[in-house]
Design a protein around this motif. Structure first.
Motif, PDB file in Angstrom:
ATOM      1  N   HIS A  51      -4.516  50.144 -32.258  1.00 27.42           N
ATOM      2  CA  HIS A  51      -4.801  51.581 -32.324  1.00 27.42           C
ATOM      3  C   HIS A  51      -4.830  52.123 -30.891  1.00 27.42           C
ATOM      4  O   HIS A  51      -5.036  51.351 -29.938  1.00 27.42           O
ATOM      5  N   ALA A  76      -6.200  53.824 -27.471  1.00 32.03           N
ATOM      6  CA  ALA A  76      -7.509  53.749 -26.818  1.00 32.03           C
ATOM      7  C   ALA A  76      -7.849  55.113 -26.229  1.00 32.03           C
ATOM      8  O   ALA A  76      -6.968  55.903 -25.906  1.00 32.03           O
ATOM      9  N   LEU A 136       3.629  48.800 -18.736  1.00 34.49           N
ATOM     10  CA  LEU A 136       3.598  50.006 -17.911  1.00 34.49           C
ATOM     11  C   LEU A 136       2.440  49.937 -16.921  1.00 34.49           C
ATOM     12  O   LEU A 136       1.461  49.228 -17.141  1.00 34.49           O
ATOM     13  N   GLY A 181      -0.523  47.257 -18.114  1.00 35.63           N
ATOM     14  CA  GLY A 181      -0.340  46.397 -19.263  1.00 35.63           C
ATOM     15  C   GLY A 181       0.219  45.058 -18.833  1.00 35.63           C
ATOM     16  O   GLY A 181       0.908  44.962 -17.813  1.00 35.63           O
ATOM     17  N   THR A 182      -0.106  44.025 -19.603  1.00 32.42           N
ATOM     18  CA  THR A 182       0.490  42.702 -19.348  1.00 32.42           C
ATOM     19  C   THR A 182       0.788  42.069 -20.692  1.00 32.42           C
ATOM     20  O   THR A 182      -0.005  42.178 -21.626  1.00 32.42           O
ATOM     21  N   ILE A 183       1.939  41.430 -20.795  1.00 32.02           N
ATOM     22  CA  ILE A 183       2.295  40.782 -22.060  1.00 32.02           C
ATOM     23  C   ILE A 183       2.899  39.401 -21.775  1.00 32.02           C
ATOM     24  O   ILE A 183       3.782  39.268 -20.927  1.00 32.02           O
ATOM     25  N   TRP A 221      -3.571  45.957 -28.783  1.00 33.13           N
ATOM     26  CA  TRP A 221      -4.340  46.973 -29.493  1.00 33.13           C
ATOM     27  C   TRP A 221      -3.543  47.457 -30.701  1.00 33.13           C
ATOM     28  O   TRP A 221      -2.374  47.785 -30.584  1.00 33.13           O
ATOM     29  N   VAL A 232       1.621  50.527 -23.501  1.00 33.91           N
ATOM     30  CA  VAL A 232       1.312  50.157 -22.107  1.00 33.91           C
ATOM     31  C   VAL A 232       1.396  48.637 -21.958  1.00 33.91           C
ATOM     32  O   VAL A 232       1.942  48.123 -20.972  1.00 33.91           O
ATOM     33  N   VAL A 233       0.896  47.922 -22.972  1.00 29.94           N
ATOM     34  CA  VAL A 233       0.910  46.461 -22.935  1.00 29.94           C
ATOM     35  C   VAL A 233       2.321  45.921 -23.170  1.00 29.94           C
ATOM     36  O   VAL A 233       2.843  45.136 -22.379  1.00 29.94           O
ATOM     37  N   ARG A 262      -0.032  40.154 -12.610  1.00 26.17           N
ATOM     38  CA  ARG A 262       0.097  41.601 -12.835  1.00 26.17           C
ATOM     39  C   ARG A 262      -0.995  42.365 -12.082  1.00 26.17           C
ATOM     40  O   ARG A 262      -0.790  43.502 -11.652  1.00 26.17           O
ATOM     41  N   VAL A 282      -2.132  52.399 -25.789  1.00 27.03           N
ATOM     42  CA  VAL A 282      -2.216  51.193 -24.960  1.00 27.03           C
ATOM     43  C   VAL A 282      -1.306  50.081 -25.484  1.00 27.03           C
ATOM     44  O   VAL A 282      -0.908  49.201 -24.722  1.00 27.03           O
ATOM     45  N   HIS A 283      -0.959  50.128 -26.757  1.00 26.31           N
ATOM     46  CA  HIS A 283      -0.024  49.123 -27.273  1.00 26.31           C
ATOM     47  C   HIS A 283       1.299  49.206 -26.509  1.00 26.31           C
ATOM     48  O   HIS A 283       1.853  48.180 -26.088  1.00 26.31           O
ATOM     49  N   ILE A 300      -4.807  45.545 -18.930  1.00 29.61           N
ATOM     50  CA  ILE A 300      -5.044  45.444 -20.376  1.00 29.61           C
ATOM     51  C   ILE A 300      -4.281  44.237 -20.890  1.00 29.61           C
ATOM     52  O   ILE A 300      -3.049  44.214 -20.872  1.00 29.61           O
TER      53      ILE A 300
END
Lengths: 373, 373
Positions: free
Chosen positions: B295, B297, A309, B313-315, B293, A304-305, B186, A301-302, B289
């Motif tokens: 780690h 998921a 994605l 994902g969103t950043i 993270w 994905v974020v 998003r 998920v890192h 999300i």
């Protein structure tokens, strides 16, 4: 004399209303037996089945089921049926009768079926997500007959006429091809995009055929040599990468000038493949999960974020048959290479399921002829 | 006499070019020290910082870093800087100087900063995804000064004027509020939708404020009583569910008449929360999300497939500041309830980081005043 005449009538009626069908009783228990022919009710179309494919879902029902199939004594809320049910949902055929009120289909037309069982009050027009409606199930799993029988009566809504230019054996593959088309529409991909397809099983291959027909470049990743060969000889892949031979992400980056693919399709239920797709997809790209997973997946998920994605699920099809049929009618997709075995209904378990269980990689699509030719 | 005059000039210049700043040297090593004031180069805006928030990212750098911060001796490819760097990326201030060529900003204007470091050739107009560009980093982490100092010079592109009606302390929260706005965009959610926000930390709360301002119904799930209280008293949640007290999915289904939420936002980095969101989201819904993270998921991909969910994902933010500022200017969002502590720069570690490390739940947003008032 009267008795004789009556018996003749009864016999004739009985003879004409009996047909062969593959019926699922329980896990590991599929029987080829004689059952009454379907009644072509008002609003339905009577179809003499030409060919019916065996789907991975059928195999899962046989080995691990019942899953979609309502177990004996637990009728499905819409069809009101439970096991035993007739199997088969990937089929083509010829119309032999039309029910009252059906005016836009004629006897003799070639057709395929979009095998849905949905509640009567679910809207099924353009944009309606009837495939996600409550208690949705499939003809050939949840009841209402199936393609692994000589005849079936199907509601007009789910019958799609096809050109007689499409051979009926190939037409049996339009249903799984529609699964590929729906995955493509879910992805939002467009001509010129680069796609990575993870797994070259039947759905991965048919999806790749859709992607090529839609003008994408297709990279396939696959371990099995038989499947790699099929991806190659069918012409649906521009690049075929074997993760046992190369670093797939590295190769994808080379092919895409370090950018990554625009869209990726997970067609293997293998976590390592999903990891590869997430790593190989470009920022703001899309990863579509096409395969059915029986266990949770581990997702980075890192990534994905940080790459924003979209990880999207896709199931079956929804108003995809028309366009899928058009692609085949226009010759943009040749389904012939994906038919690897043709068998008779009596051999369904011994030659069909058995091959898929013990010699899976030799088969892409096994199609079954319910009526002895 | 000449010597005295020269010394006076030097002293005056030195005095005027020295300021206090919080500088990150290494993990656990942040120093408040005197450094030269920034030079207001052509195309930049000189800002006297009013208030600067402490972000979870700052905390991660302090405890586990350097992460975004380029370690000493490893200059960032765009800023060319490495530790020690000035920290702070959530800040408001008053323009004290404008560089050559800047004509649309005046001395005395109140501003906030969209703290990006992106390469000069990256387009930053509407629709450009500059936040996903190669080597992207943030002012206050990757170099170019920071808000935890008295002054900063920022390229005009990243400076957003704000109305003087917004108190400057509240304005320091516009940056994390923009993170919430970007997560909202998003998601594709719209007025009338029901949202589930997993976790009522600073981002979960500010995102909820955005969702309410945009006309959504907001359900918050949170364990901490301090955070539940904040969600309640700030008015950003229509329902607050505590997973230690209720079955969150069951409650969501009751609230939504069995439908599930249209959209869910993961703001906790807790796998169980993500599981809850996936289970509580309706067919064809969206799970965003938002949290970072450390780690992988575990995701119930079967549900993602069968419900055709989008997991997105969103950043950070991308062209979100304008609309975020508008929402605050129009009074649709009151940021005051989210400021829980106000401290001076000298107390950054002892009162700021220490509170966030040892007494995290007591704080939503701690804001720092770099210049002693």
């Amino acid at each position: 004399m009267l008795v004789r005449i009556l018996l003749d009538i009864v016999n004739k009626n009985v003879r004409s209303t009996i047909m062969k069908a593959a019926r699922f009783y329980d896990r590991g228990d599929i029987r080829i037996e004689d059952i009454p022919e379907p009644v072509v009710e008002p609003g339905t179309v009577g179809i003499e089945v030409a060919w019916c494919g065996i789907c991975g879902t059928d195999l899962h029902e046989f080995m691990e089921g019942p899953i979609f199939i309502p177990p004996c004594g637990h009728p499905h809320p819409i069809s009101k049926e439970s096991a035993p049910v007739t199997m088969g949902h990937e089929f083509s055929g010829v119309v032999y009768a039309v029910g009252e009120g059906v005016r836009d289909i004629e006897v003799g037309q070639h057709v395929v079926v979009e095998p849905y069982i949905v509640a009567d009050d679910v809207p099924t027009g353009p944009g309606d997500k009837y495939h996600l409606s409550k208690n949705m199930n499939f003809i050939g799993l949840g009841g209402r007959g199936g393609g692994l029988s000589e005849k079936i009566a199907v509601k007009r809504r789910w019958v799609h006429p096809i050109s007689k230019d499409i051979p009926l054996d190939q037409a049996a593959l339009i249903e799984p091809l529609s699964v590929g088309h729906h995955a493509f529409t879910r992805s939002g991909a467009k001509a010129g995009d680069v796609a990575l397809v993870g797994g070259a099983g039947p759905i991965g291959l048919l999806l790749s055929a859709i992607l090529k027909a839609k003008g994408l470049s297709v990279i396939v990743t696959e371990l099995s040599s038989a499947r790699k060969q099929k991806a190659s000889e069918s012409g649906v892949a521009d690049h075929i990468l074997d993760p046992s031979e190369v670093d797939v992400v590295e190769e994808v980056m080379k092919i895409t000038d370090g950018r990554g693919v625009d869209v990726a399709f997970e067609c293997s239920s293998v976590n390592k493949v999903l990891d590869t797709l997430v790593a190989a997809t470009t920022s703001a790209g899309v990863v579509v999960i096409v395969s059915i997973w029986s266990h949770p997946a581990t997702v980075n998920v890192h990534s994905v974020v940080m790459k924003e994605l979209d990880v999207r699920g896709t199931i079956a099809y929804c108003n995809d048959h028309q366009e899928t049929i058009r692609l085949v009618e226009e010759g943009k997709i040749d389904l012939e290479p994906f038919i690897t075995q043709r068998i008779q209904l009596d051999d369904l378990v011994s030659k069909g399921f058995d091959t898929l269980i013990h010699n899976n990689e030799s088969a892409v699509k096994i199609i079954v002829q319910p009526r002895s030719s």
